[in-house]
Enzyme design. Structure first.
Site, PDB file in Angstrom:
ATOM      1  N   GLU A  41     -12.949 119.588 103.339  1.00 27.19           N
ATOM      2  CA  GLU A  41     -12.636 118.589 102.306  1.00 27.19           C
ATOM      3  C   GLU A  41     -13.377 117.274 102.526  1.00 27.19           C
ATOM      4  OE1 GLU A  41      -9.145 118.467 105.324  1.00 27.19           O
ATOM      5  OE2 GLU A  41     -10.427 119.972 104.352  1.00 27.19           O
ATOM      6  N   HIS A  46     -12.808 120.762 108.676  1.00 24.67           N
ATOM      7  CA  HIS A  46     -12.190 120.175 107.480  1.00 24.67           C
ATOM      8  C   HIS A  46     -13.235 120.086 106.370  1.00 24.67           C
ATOM      9  CE1 HIS A  46      -8.261 118.737 109.112  1.00 24.67           C
ATOM     10  NE2 HIS A  46      -8.919 118.822 110.259  1.00 24.67           N
ATOM     11  N   CYS A  89      -7.936 124.009 109.535  1.00 21.95           N
ATOM     12  CA  CYS A  89      -7.617 123.508 110.875  1.00 21.95           C
ATOM     13  C   CYS A  89      -6.318 124.156 111.387  1.00 21.95           C
ATOM     14  CB  CYS A  89      -7.538 121.983 110.873  1.00 21.95           C
ATOM     15  SG  CYS A  89      -7.592 121.227 112.513  1.00 21.95           S
TER      16      CYS A  89
END
Length: 620
Positions: free
Chosen positions: A575, A573, A412
């Site tokens: 994750e 993102h 990001c």
């Protein structure tokens, strides 16, 4: 407004906490879910947060930890990330209940006249609405079976006895009565401190007394402790808390939270769950039983190899490193990738402003120590964040990684930082800047997205699951090769010409695509700034390729340098979709490059080096 009947009884498993906050309820709740999944059950989870906020979107990460983002764009408590990672499920914003949400719902109903003129009160109106919410959400399918869950885990945030938890506890007391015998199990997490080498039971005794005074009676007492509980301690707790000794479970400190399911299983917790909830009476598909057994085997094999593995050192250059939970999903994704690479993870937490020239004058020792830590790391990660503070230190870190060929991953803001650094140092745009940092800069290579309002704060970003299309010029990409090799799961919409049935890491069958055109992947987003498309051609002419774009072709999603071990930036993102047994591809490639085993990972995943047909490595 009557409560709805529950013709198919849902099993509920409540996890609450006492003595102190932050005691580990989320990990224990997730670990209980893992054990239920290993015997073939379908599991969902709900988190109750007693704070007044509507959601976690506007909460300070240094105060509350990270804001976790779901497929539907819900900005929720970080514990929902734990549930998704451990249980391999996909939750919705409805799975996170806050005081703000529930009061808002009741007030809206009152304004609509739904209460027919009655005086609206905490009991029964608010508590009934809580029960309705839980009953409704507990039925939502959350896994690949698309079937109603068998068990709903409910985690009550905060500490029992807190004034804001009162209505929730009363609602859960009523829910237990409505659920009926063998359909509700309560696990209370408490603390057993050690003072002068003696394990003290009084805090837990007091905590159980507090719970019982509120109308709940725990079936399991999970005791957080530094070491395994002595038998005398277990017997004492059992006697004074009116439970059997086998209902006192010790959850002692371990090197990795992934060992917690193993600790619980070793103390016979699966049998306790079966006995209290009568789980043997449920009809479980044989395929789910087999999948659960395979998941458990893979879990044990993967999580126990960490202890003896070589170390990979990752430097996380961020703005909120004072509280590690600010980057919880990033840390967990690095752990997932490290386990897959057979490495033990060491994270260097580096506050980015320590790398800036101003710090050299302010505190030379801190400045030079920070640079030493950065220079000795095997990989550099710049995660997401907001605001100007520390961004020049991030630019310096990206510059070091690019020039010194150190593996780099920008998430990001981290991708935007890499773009700014490249424009300044390679494209000779010396004053390249982000509109977020300098609003009226001449060369704003990162700009505010036109459809996002700067006036709206709550949920005022580009949120949730979005598609990214790999471009025709991305054949060289190591990241693309990893994505193509990954069997598609719930997320990822590949453009495939044909499919082959394979098994995923957690034992569930899926289809592995044979791509005839650039693939489409789906990842979760949370941002309001993007790369300025006006500068894309200039950067491409100097060697920076944007290999992934959104469906319009205007929004830059992935960048990757060709002549670098691993220099990747992503606007999304990744994750948020990483799982214990299925690591995120950007993190896997990054950690593998940092650990020096990227070629082996690529061969294992694709059969070729870098996925480009260059042939085997070391005869593999």
């Amino acid at each position: 407004m009557a409560l709805p009947p529950d013709d198919m009884k849902t099993k509920y498993l409540l996890v609450s906490g006492g003595v102190i906050s932050g005691i580990g309820k989320g990990v224990i709740a997730s670990s209980l879910g893992v054990l239920l999944k290993t015997i073939g059950l379908k599991v969902t989870a709900i988190k109750i947060d007693p704070y007044m906020n509507i959601d976690a979107g506007l909460m300070n990460p240094l105060e509350h930890g990270e804001c976790f983002v779901l497929d539907d764009g819900g900005e929720v408590d970080l514990d929902l990330g734990n549930y998704e990672r451990y249980l391999n499920i996909t939750l919705t914003r409805e799975h996170n209940i806050t005081t703000g949400k529930i009061y808002q719902r009741v007030i809206e109903q009152e304004r609509n006249g739904d209460y027919a003129g009655h005086t609206v009160q905490i009991v029964p109106h608010l508590t009934d609405e809580l029960q309705r919410w839980i009953q409704r959400v507990s039925k939502i399918p959350v896994d690949s079976t698309h079937e109603r869950p068998d068990v709903c885990i409910i985690e009550l945030g905060g500490t029992v006895g807190d004034i804001e938890s009162g209505p929730f506890i009363e609602a859960l007391r009523c829910l237990r009565r409505r659920a009926g015998q063998n359909n509700f199990l309560h696990c209370h997490v408490s603390l057993v401190p050690v003072i002068n080498e003696e394990q003290k039971t009084k805090p837990t005794q007091a905590a159980i007394k507090e719970v019982r005074s509120a109308g709940l009676s725990p079936d399991i007492i999970a005791c957080r402790c530094s070491h395994e509980l002595a038998k005398s301690t277990i017997d004492k707790l059992a006697m004074w808390c009116q439970v059997e000794p086998e209902q006192v479970i010790a959850v002692h400190d371990v090197p990795s939270t992934y060992h917690v399911p193993l600790i619980l299983e070793s103390q016979g917790l699966i049998q306790i769950l079966k006995d209290v909830l009568r789980l043997d009476a449920l009809s479980i598909a044989p395929s789910l039983v087999q999948s659960g057994a395979k998941t458990w085997l893979n879990w044990k094999n993967l999580t126990t190899t960490q202890d003896t593995a070589k170390t990979v050192k990752i430097c996380l250059v961020g703005k909120y490193t004072a509280l590690h939970d600010s980057y919880l999903s990033v840390r967990k994704s690095l752990e997932h990738a490290s386990m897959r690479c057979g490495r033990k993870l060491e994270i260097i937490w580096l506050e980015s402003d320590r790398l800036e020239p101003a710090m050299e004058e302010k505190s030379p020792g801190s400045f030079h120590e920070a640079w030493h830590l950065l220079c000795t790391a095997s990989g550099i990660l710049v995660p997401g964040g907001f605001g100007l503070r520390g961004t020049e230190g991030m630019v310096a870190a990206a510059n070091w990684a690019r020039k010194k060929k150190v593996p780099y991953l920008g998430i990001c803001l981290g991708m935007q930082i890499a773009v700014i650094e490249f424009c300044r140092d390679v494209c000779n745009i010396k004053d390249a800047q982000s509109e977020e940092m300098v609003e009226h800069a001449e060369h704003r290579v990162v700009i505010n997205m036109p459809e996002v309002s700067r006036m709206i704060t709550g949920a005022g970003m580009r949120l949730g699951l979005r598609n990214t299309i790999f471009q025709e010029n991305s054949g060289f990409s190591k990241l693309r090769a990893l994505y193509e090799a990954q069997a598609p799961q719930i997320h990822g919409l590949p453009a495939a010409s044909d499919t082959t049935t394979v098994a995923t890491a957690d034992g569930e069958p899926t289809s592995k695509p044979s791509f005839s055109s650039p693939p489409i992947i789906s990842e979760r987003h949370r941002h309001r700034y993007e790369v300025n498309p006006k500068y894309v051609e200039t950067m491409a002419a100097h060697g920076l390729d944007f290999i992934g774009k959104d469906e319009s072709g205007e929004r830059m999603e992935i960048m990757e340098l060709r002549d670098h071990p691993w220099f990747v930036g992503v606007q999304y993102h990744p994750e948020y979709l990483s799982r214990v047994l299925r690591p995120s591809m950007p993190y896997l490639g990054f950690v593998a490059a940092a650990a020096g085993c990227l070629d082996q990972i690529m061969v294992k995943a694709t059969g070729t080096v870098n996925g480009n047909g260059n042939g085997p490595v070391n005869g593999v």
